[in-house]
Scaffold this motif. Structure first.
Motif, PDB file in Angstrom:
ATOM      1  N   SER A  19      36.878 -16.664   8.745  1.00 36.69           N
ATOM      2  CA  SER A  19      37.528 -16.010   9.884  1.00 36.69           C
ATOM      3  C   SER A  19      36.735 -14.811  10.385  1.00 36.69           C
ATOM      4  CB  SER A  19      38.954 -15.587   9.518  1.00 36.69           C
ATOM      5  OG  SER A  19      38.924 -14.571   8.532  1.00 36.69           O
ATOM      6  N   THR A  20      35.861 -14.256   9.546  1.00 40.69           N
ATOM      7  CA  THR A  20      35.067 -13.099   9.962  1.00 40.69           C
ATOM      8  C   THR A  20      33.622 -13.462  10.256  1.00 40.69           C
ATOM      9  OG1 THR A  20      34.507 -12.539   7.682  1.00 40.69           O
ATOM     10  CG2 THR A  20      36.473 -11.488   8.620  1.00 40.69           C
ATOM     11  N   GLY A  21      33.245 -14.721  10.007  1.00 44.21           N
ATOM     12  CA  GLY A  21      31.872 -15.141  10.256  1.00 44.21           C
ATOM     13  C   GLY A  21      30.896 -14.732   9.171  1.00 44.21           C
ATOM     14  N   VAL A  22      31.400 -14.272   8.039  1.00 49.15           N
ATOM     15  CA  VAL A  22      30.548 -13.864   6.927  1.00 49.15           C
ATOM     16  C   VAL A  22      30.586 -14.976   5.890  1.00 49.15           C
ATOM     17  CG1 VAL A  22      30.249 -12.173   5.079  1.00 49.15           C
ATOM     18  CG2 VAL A  22      31.099 -11.447   7.308  1.00 49.15           C
ATOM     19  N   GLY A  23      29.511 -15.213   5.231  1.00 47.18           N
ATOM     20  CA  GLY A  23      29.542 -16.215   4.178  1.00 47.18           C
ATOM     21  C   GLY A  23      28.175 -16.812   3.950  1.00 47.18           C
ATOM     22  N   GLY A  24      28.136 -17.730   3.008  1.00 46.28           N
ATOM     23  CA  GLY A  24      26.878 -18.369   2.674  1.00 46.28           C
ATOM     24  C   GLY A  24      27.121 -19.807   2.309  1.00 46.28           C
ATOM     25  N   SER A  25      26.188 -20.379   1.568  1.00 48.76           N
ATOM     26  CA  SER A  25      26.264 -21.791   1.233  1.00 48.76           C
ATOM     27  C   SER A  25      26.852 -22.021  -0.145  1.00 48.76           C
ATOM     28  CB  SER A  25      24.867 -22.398   1.308  1.00 48.76           C
ATOM     29  OG  SER A  25      24.022 -21.769   0.373  1.00 48.76           O
ATOM     30  N   GLY A  26      27.419 -21.004  -0.779  1.00 46.85           N
ATOM     31  CA  GLY A  26      28.029 -21.195  -2.088  1.00 46.85           C
ATOM     32  C   GLY A  26      27.231 -20.498  -3.163  1.00 46.85           C
ATOM     33  N   LEU A  40      38.766 -17.628  -4.764  1.00 47.74           N
ATOM     34  CA  LEU A  40      37.691 -18.197  -3.958  1.00 47.74           C
ATOM     35  C   LEU A  40      38.223 -18.713  -2.621  1.00 47.74           C
ATOM     36  CD1 LEU A  40      35.702 -20.109  -6.718  1.00 47.74           C
ATOM     37  CD2 LEU A  40      35.079 -17.980  -5.598  1.00 47.74           C
ATOM     38  N   PHE A  41      39.393 -19.319  -2.651  1.00 52.12           N
ATOM     39  CA  PHE A  41      40.005 -19.829  -1.419  1.00 52.12           C
ATOM     40  C   PHE A  41      40.240 -18.690  -0.437  1.00 52.12           C
ATOM     41  CE2 PHE A  41      43.759 -20.921   1.124  1.00 52.12           C
ATOM     42  CZ  PHE A  41      43.259 -22.034   1.773  1.00 52.12           C
ATOM     43  N   VAL A  42      40.796 -17.599  -0.928  1.00 55.79           N
ATOM     44  CA  VAL A  42      41.034 -16.433  -0.073  1.00 55.79           C
ATOM     45  C   VAL A  42      39.705 -15.908   0.470  1.00 55.79           C
ATOM     46  CG1 VAL A  42      41.816 -14.029  -0.076  1.00 55.79           C
ATOM     47  CG2 VAL A  42      43.216 -15.798  -1.140  1.00 55.79           C
ATOM     48  N   ALA A  43      38.681 -15.852  -0.379  1.00 54.89           N
ATOM     49  CA  ALA A  43      37.375 -15.361   0.059  1.00 54.89           C
ATOM     50  C   ALA A  43      36.769 -16.269   1.125  1.00 54.89           C
ATOM     51  CB  ALA A  43      36.434 -15.241  -1.133  1.00 54.89           C
ATOM     52  N   VAL A  44      36.900 -17.576   0.939  1.00 52.16           N
ATOM     53  CA  VAL A  44      36.342 -18.523   1.912  1.00 52.16           C
ATOM     54  C   VAL A  44      37.072 -18.417   3.243  1.00 52.16           C
ATOM     55  CG1 VAL A  44      36.134 -20.990   2.454  1.00 52.16           C
ATOM     56  CG2 VAL A  44      35.424 -20.130   0.226  1.00 52.16           C
ATOM     57  N   VAL A  45      38.400 -18.358   3.194  1.00 50.48           N
ATOM     58  CA  VAL A  45      39.173 -18.235   4.433  1.00 50.48           C
ATOM     59  C   VAL A  45      38.830 -16.929   5.139  1.00 50.48           C
ATOM     60  CG1 VAL A  45      41.510 -17.956   5.355  1.00 50.48           C
ATOM     61  CG2 VAL A  45      41.033 -19.753   3.693  1.00 50.48           C
ATOM     62  N   THR A  46      38.713 -15.859   4.378  1.00 48.37           N
ATOM     63  CA  THR A  46      38.356 -14.563   4.957  1.00 48.37           C
ATOM     64  C   THR A  46      36.952 -14.617   5.547  1.00 48.37           C
ATOM     65  OG1 THR A  46      39.764 -13.428   3.368  1.00 48.37           O
ATOM     66  CG2 THR A  46      38.077 -12.102   4.470  1.00 48.37           C
ATOM     67  N   ALA A  47      36.004 -15.192   4.819  1.00 47.27           N
ATOM     68  CA  ALA A  47      34.625 -15.278   5.306  1.00 47.27           C
ATOM     69  C   ALA A  47      34.548 -16.142   6.560  1.00 47.27           C
ATOM     70  CB  ALA A  47      33.715 -15.835   4.221  1.00 47.27           C
TER      71      ALA A  47
END
Length: 184
Positions: free
Chosen positions: A155-162, A146-153
């Motif tokens: 840094s790329t501007g992709v992601g959500g609220s959890g 999850l940490f890797v996914a959050v850092v990646t998201a």
């Protein structure tokens, strides 16, 4: 001549947010959110969610270390074989968060109790229930992923609220809004 777009009508959320700002301040009012069934609540802040997770991670580590020590002692005294040792160690690592979650199906693990937060179902604000075992396993075992996914998201501007299934609620702020008659 400048034309202005008509002001959008105030929603229930806007109305409550104004009152919440007066009662709790602007930072808490910004965290006002709505469960899938329309019930309003105050989301726990990032710092409190992180602290609750950290406390739960420490508890997991303590439980896992105690389990691994018990398995190691049993192995060193000859009560279990070398083949069984690896299996029991894996079972302890995977089983510790399941066991921890089993005791906190109401959504109030030690991290939540100490930080005043509560893990609840996003659909209706209900208890997490037996899924707490899975939630705790995800929170504690899959953290590196999850940490890797959050850092990646991030840094790329992709992601959500959890999680779309569970949400962390600020119990005290939500209670204060209910007590003031702002939330029903």
């Amino acid at each position: 001549m400048t034309t202005h777009a008509p002001a959008r009508p105030k929603t229930r959320l806007d109305f409550v947010r104004e009152h919440a700002e007066q009662l709790l301040g602007p930072r808490a009012a910004k965290r006002l959110a709505m469960f899938g069934d329309g019930t309003l609540y105050i989301r726990a802040g990032e710092g409190m969610r992180f602290l609750a997770w950290l406390i739960d991670l420490i508890m997991y580590a303590v439980i896992a270390v105690l389990g691994l020590v018990a398995v190691s002692v049993a192995y060193s005294t000859g009560k279990i074989s070398a083949g069984l040792l690896a299996g029991l160690m894996a079972a302890v690592v995977v089983g510790a968060p399941v066991l921890y979650g089993l005791f906190f199906g109401g959504g109030r693990a030690l991290g939540g109790v100490l930080t005043g937060t509560h893990l609840m179902r996003n659909a209706d604000g209900g208890r997490v229930g037996y899924r707490a075992c899975w939630a705790m396993t995800v929170r504690l075992l899959l953290v590196p992923l999850l940490f890797v996914a959050v850092v990646t998201a991030a840094s790329t501007g992709v992601g959500g609220s959890g999680s779309a299934v569970r949400v962390c609620v600020d119990r005290e702020a939500t209670r204060r809004l209910h007590a003031a008659g702002i939330l029903r």
